[in-house]
Enzyme design. Structure first.
Site, PDB file in Angstrom:
ATOM      1  N   ARG A  68       0.815  -1.209   0.000  1.00  0.00           N
ATOM      2  CA  ARG A  68       0.000   0.000   0.000  1.00  0.00           C
ATOM      3  C   ARG A  68       0.855   1.268   0.000  1.00  0.00           C
ATOM      4  O   ARG A  68       0.658   2.149  -0.835  1.00  0.00           O
ATOM      5  CB  ARG A  68      -0.889  -0.016   1.242  1.00  0.00           C
ATOM      6  CG  ARG A  68      -1.961   1.048   1.258  1.00  0.00           C
ATOM      7  CD  ARG A  68      -2.490   1.194   2.671  1.00  0.00           C
ATOM      8  NE  ARG A  68      -3.083  -0.052   3.154  1.00  0.00           N
ATOM      9  CZ  ARG A  68      -4.397  -0.272   3.151  1.00  0.00           C
ATOM     10  NH1 ARG A  68      -5.222   0.635   2.711  1.00  0.00           N
ATOM     11  NH2 ARG A  68      -4.876  -1.400   3.613  1.00  0.00           N
ATOM     12  N   LYS A 173       1.730 -20.660   5.392  1.00  0.00           N
ATOM     13  CA  LYS A 173       0.853 -21.371   6.310  1.00  0.00           C
ATOM     14  C   LYS A 173       0.323 -20.380   7.346  1.00  0.00           C
ATOM     15  O   LYS A 173       0.921 -19.322   7.489  1.00  0.00           O
ATOM     16  CB  LYS A 173       1.580 -22.544   6.979  1.00  0.00           C
ATOM     17  CG  LYS A 173       2.911 -22.137   7.611  1.00  0.00           C
ATOM     18  CD  LYS A 173       3.052 -22.285   9.077  1.00  0.00           C
ATOM     19  CE  LYS A 173       2.238 -21.490   9.968  1.00  0.00           C
ATOM     20  NZ  LYS A 173       2.870 -20.706  11.009  1.00  0.00           N
ATOM     21  N   HIS A 203       8.050 -23.414   6.660  1.00  0.00           N
ATOM     22  CA  HIS A 203       9.491 -23.129   6.637  1.00  0.00           C
ATOM     23  C   HIS A 203      10.313 -24.133   7.439  1.00  0.00           C
ATOM     24  O   HIS A 203      11.517 -24.230   7.263  1.00  0.00           O
ATOM     25  CB  HIS A 203       9.788 -21.676   7.036  1.00  0.00           C
ATOM     26  CG  HIS A 203       9.716 -21.412   8.517  1.00  0.00           C
ATOM     27  ND1 HIS A 203       8.550 -21.175   9.170  1.00  0.00           N
ATOM     28  CD2 HIS A 203      10.673 -21.341   9.462  1.00  0.00           C
ATOM     29  CE1 HIS A 203       8.787 -20.983  10.447  1.00  0.00           C
ATOM     30  NE2 HIS A 203      10.081 -21.068  10.659  1.00  0.00           N
ATOM     31  N   ASP A 260      -1.410 -22.502  14.586  1.00  0.00           N
ATOM     32  CA  ASP A 260      -0.209 -21.774  14.160  1.00  0.00           C
ATOM     33  C   ASP A 260       0.950 -22.728  13.875  1.00  0.00           C
ATOM     34  O   ASP A 260       1.625 -22.594  12.860  1.00  0.00           O
ATOM     35  CB  ASP A 260       0.193 -20.767  15.258  1.00  0.00           C
ATOM     36  CG  ASP A 260       1.351 -19.881  14.849  1.00  0.00           C
ATOM     37  OD1 ASP A 260       1.480 -19.582  13.644  1.00  0.00           O
ATOM     38  OD2 ASP A 260       2.134 -19.471  15.725  1.00  0.00           O
ATOM     39  N   HIS A 265       4.095 -27.277  11.373  1.00  0.00           N
ATOM     40  CA  HIS A 265       5.488 -27.637  11.678  1.00  0.00           C
ATOM     41  C   HIS A 265       5.601 -28.970  12.423  1.00  0.00           C
ATOM     42  O   HIS A 265       6.388 -29.839  12.056  1.00  0.00           O
ATOM     43  CB  HIS A 265       6.153 -26.562  12.543  1.00  0.00           C
ATOM     44  CG  HIS A 265       6.111 -25.183  11.956  1.00  0.00           C
ATOM     45  ND1 HIS A 265       6.111 -24.946  10.604  1.00  0.00           N
ATOM     46  CD2 HIS A 265       6.098 -23.949  12.531  1.00  0.00           C
ATOM     47  CE1 HIS A 265       6.085 -23.638  10.384  1.00  0.00           C
ATOM     48  NE2 HIS A 265       6.070 -23.013  11.541  1.00  0.00           N
ATOM     49  N   LYS A 363       4.553 -20.704  23.664  1.00  0.00           N
ATOM     50  CA  LYS A 363       5.248 -19.411  23.740  1.00  0.00           C
ATOM     51  C   LYS A 363       5.548 -19.134  25.210  1.00  0.00           C
ATOM     52  O   LYS A 363       4.867 -19.645  26.097  1.00  0.00           O
ATOM     53  CB  LYS A 363       4.359 -18.300  23.194  1.00  0.00           C
ATOM     54  CG  LYS A 363       3.909 -18.540  21.758  1.00  0.00           C
ATOM     55  CD  LYS A 363       4.428 -17.477  20.837  1.00  0.00           C
ATOM     56  CE  LYS A 363       3.975 -17.710  19.401  1.00  0.00           C
ATOM     57  NZ  LYS A 363       5.064 -17.681  18.431  1.00  0.00           N
TER      58      LYS A 363
HETATM   59  C1  BG6 Z   1       5.926 -19.472  12.602  1.00  0.00           C
HETATM   60  C2  BG6 Z   1       4.859 -19.182  13.629  1.00  0.00           C
HETATM   61  O1  BG6 Z   1       5.442 -20.343  11.627  1.00  0.00           O
HETATM   62  O2  BG6 Z   1       7.064 -20.049  13.239  1.00  0.00           O
HETATM   63  C3  BG6 Z   1       5.402 -18.309  14.751  1.00  0.00           C
HETATM   64  O3  BG6 Z   1       3.777 -18.516  12.995  1.00  0.00           O
HETATM   65  C4  BG6 Z   1       6.669 -18.886  15.320  1.00  0.00           C
HETATM   66  O4  BG6 Z   1       4.423 -18.140  15.776  1.00  0.00           O
HETATM   67  C5  BG6 Z   1       7.669 -19.209  14.205  1.00  0.00           C
HETATM   68  O5  BG6 Z   1       7.235 -17.932  16.206  1.00  0.00           O
HETATM   69  C6  BG6 Z   1       8.894 -19.908  14.739  1.00  0.00           C
HETATM   70  O6  BG6 Z   1       9.821 -20.116  13.708  1.00  0.00           O
HETATM   71  P1  BG6 Z   1      11.332 -20.468  14.026  1.00  0.00           P
HETATM   72  O7  BG6 Z   1      11.942 -20.760  12.687  1.00  0.00           O
HETATM   73  O8  BG6 Z   1      11.916 -19.263  14.698  1.00  0.00           O
HETATM   74  O9  BG6 Z   1      11.313 -21.651  14.943  1.00  0.00           O
END
Ligand code: BG6
Length: 510
Positions: A68, A173, A203, A260, A265, A363
């Site tokens: 934007r 995701k 990731h 999340d 993951h 967290k």
């Molecule tokens: C993300 C989540 O996919 O992964 C986040 O949305 C999380 O909440 C993050 O903090 C953690 O990634 P990494 O690579 O730091 O373990």
């Protein structure tokens, strides 16, 4: 080869079929929607710089930001690259990259902005020789996907034939919020792009240690024979973070830990740990094996005793006094969203029957650590006295995904002296010590794979659907029960310890 190699050389003498050489994509553009947002600045732009610095981007590579606010995108991108780059900063690499940086300002409702984007891509065919090749990265909130996809359809930007090259889309995701919404999202994306051109990012699959899990299991002899319920007692997969939700309340409060990270993951880590050997290492073969595991996952009959969700309260974390979840900016005082989730899953196959897989994530836990721990059964007979083995624990193989990437093997050893005392010792493999080359960031690897068209490390729509089939009933159950509370800086709610204690087990302290 050093990861720090400057420039973007293409060696005309290299054999393109030599798999030892890193492949370089064809000339192309990467369009980032949400180019000035958090993901783009923290992960994508640094990854692009690092790839350029390693000589892995083609000459004439183009980055187009779409957002934007105009600001000065080149300056924003430079600052993001400088702050987030993994490799050494080289002004000349940035300058060459910056020659291909463009920006289109607009909202997702703005037809004129999308027309301009389409025209920019056409112009770049001439000026940068990208031959119609472009990947579109949706680094934007999922609710805006439909708008953007419709615009791409209208302007024929997703059409390989009209473009005269390849067009790919990258979707972050979580894919949807449950099975029906993820299926609707898939239909929408598949209507606009050809299914093979859709890259769903998780990731974690781009992390070196996660890929090493496959090397560990399938390139060696001595792990696989014991990788089953005859020898394995249980598996614990932990993804702990010391951070809170930061400025992401808008997203997180609607999402929670299960959607999340557990749905994606952690289930992907479980699938890689439990899968059979693929017939080859191509995308299709790996997906086939992962999918079998995801479809074989069963929730325990009574989730009340085998699934715990929690929410952090104020406390001390990583040496700092931190707020409770309810006091975080943007979170409703009566929010019941979970910031912690732990569950026991069973994989109903011959190999894994009777082996519980305990998954947990949270967290504001004491530290950032992700690991997969395979815990072995006790030896069937111990020819020692009880006092000699008091300090002997379970044999364990621990794959440390992050930080301190590596593998630890824990086993019993004789304590020096005249007694036959046996105690646990650890044998460690550390990436940092065994290899001089530093691991690329997950996004570096995955962005490159998108540009190369290699979907091996991207979950397929069917995997996503199978994962929601595991998570949906759990969410349904959790929607009826308030989260258990835990103090920030502790390893989750007491109920999570109770969950393992009822089976005579305890969580590992990573
Ligand atoms: C993300 C989540 O996919 O992964 C986040 O949305 C999380 O909440 C993050 O903090 C953690 O990634 P990494 O690579 O730091 O373990």
């Amino acid at each position: 080869m050093s990861t720090d190699k400057p420039g973007q050389q293409i060696n005309p003498l290299r054999d393109p079929d030599d798999r030892r050489l890193p492949r370089v994509p064809e000339p192309c553009a990467l369009v980032i929607f949400g180019a000035t947002g958090d993901l783009s600045r923290r992960k994508l732009i640094p990854a692009i710089y690092d790839l350029a610095n390693r000589g892995l981007l083609p000459p004439g590579f183009v980055t187009i930001g779409f957002a934007r606010d105009r600001g000065n995108f080149v300056d924003i991108a430079k600052q993001a690259a400088q702050e987030g780059a993994r490799t050494t900063w080289r002004e000349e690499v940035w300058e060459r990259l910056a020659e291909g940086v463009h920006f289109v300002a607009g909202t997702f409702e703005d037809d004129a902005a999308f027309d301009e984007l389409a025209a920019t891509l056409t112009r770049l065919n001439e000026s940068h020789g990208i031959a119609g090749n472009a990947a579109f990265y949706l680094a934007i909130p999922p609710v805006t996907f439909p708008l953007v996809l419709k615009q791409m359809e209208r302007t024929k930007m997703a059409d390989n034939e009209a473009a005269g090259g390849w067009r790919r889309v990258v979707v972050e995701k979580p894919f949807g919020t449950d099975l029906p919404s993820s299926q609707a999202l898939n239909t929408l994306v598949d209507d606009v792009f050809t299914p093979n051109d859709v890259f769903r990012i998780d990731h974690y699959l781009g992390k070196e240690t996660v890929q090493n899990l496959l090397a560990l299991r399938f390139a060696n002899t001595f792990f696989e024979p014991v990788w089953n319920g005859l020898y394995v007692d249980s598996v614990q997969i932990t993804m702990a973070e010391d951070v809170g939700i930061g400025t992401r309340a808008g997203f997180y409060d609607k999402t929670g830990a299960a959607r999340d990270v557990l749905q994606n993951h952690l289930l992907q880590l479980l699938a890689l740990t439990a899968m059979e050997e693929p017939v080859s290492f191509d995308a299709e073969s790996i997906r086939t094996e992962k999918l079998k595991v995801l479809r074989a996952i069963a929730l325990p009959e009574n989730p009340a005793t085998h699934a715990v969700r929690g929410q952090y309260q104020q406390g001390w974390c990583a040496g700092e006094r931190v707020l409770g979840y309810h006091d975080e900016q943007g979170v409703a005082k009566d929010s019941t969203t979970e910031t912690y989730a732990a569950v026991q899953l069973n994989v109903e196959t011959r190999r894994w029957a009777g082996v519980p897989f305990y998954l947990r994530t949270g967290k504001r836990l004491p530290r950032r650590v992700t690991e997969i721990a395979v815990l072995f059964r006790e030896a069937p007979h111990l020819p020692f006295s009880n006092t000699d083995t008091e300090q002997l624990g379970q044999n364990q193989l621990v794959i440390r995904v992050q930080p301190d990437e590596g593998i630890t093997l824990k086993f019993g050893s004789k304590v020096p002296g005249s007694q036959m005392e046996v105690r646990d010792v650890a044998m460690d493999f550390l990436y940092g010590e065994s290899f001089t080359e530093k691991s690329p960031e997950a996004y570096e690897r995955l962005v490159l794979d998108v540009l190369l068209g290699d979907s091996t490390l991207f979950p397929h729509a069917e995997e996503v659907a199978a994962s929601w089939r595991v998570i949906d009933p759990l969410q349904e159950f959790w929607s009826q029960v308030p989260p258990a509370l835990y103090r920030a800086g502790e390893w989750g709610p007491a109920a999570a310890d109770g969950m393992l204690a009822q089976d005579g087990r305890t969580w590992r302290r990573p």
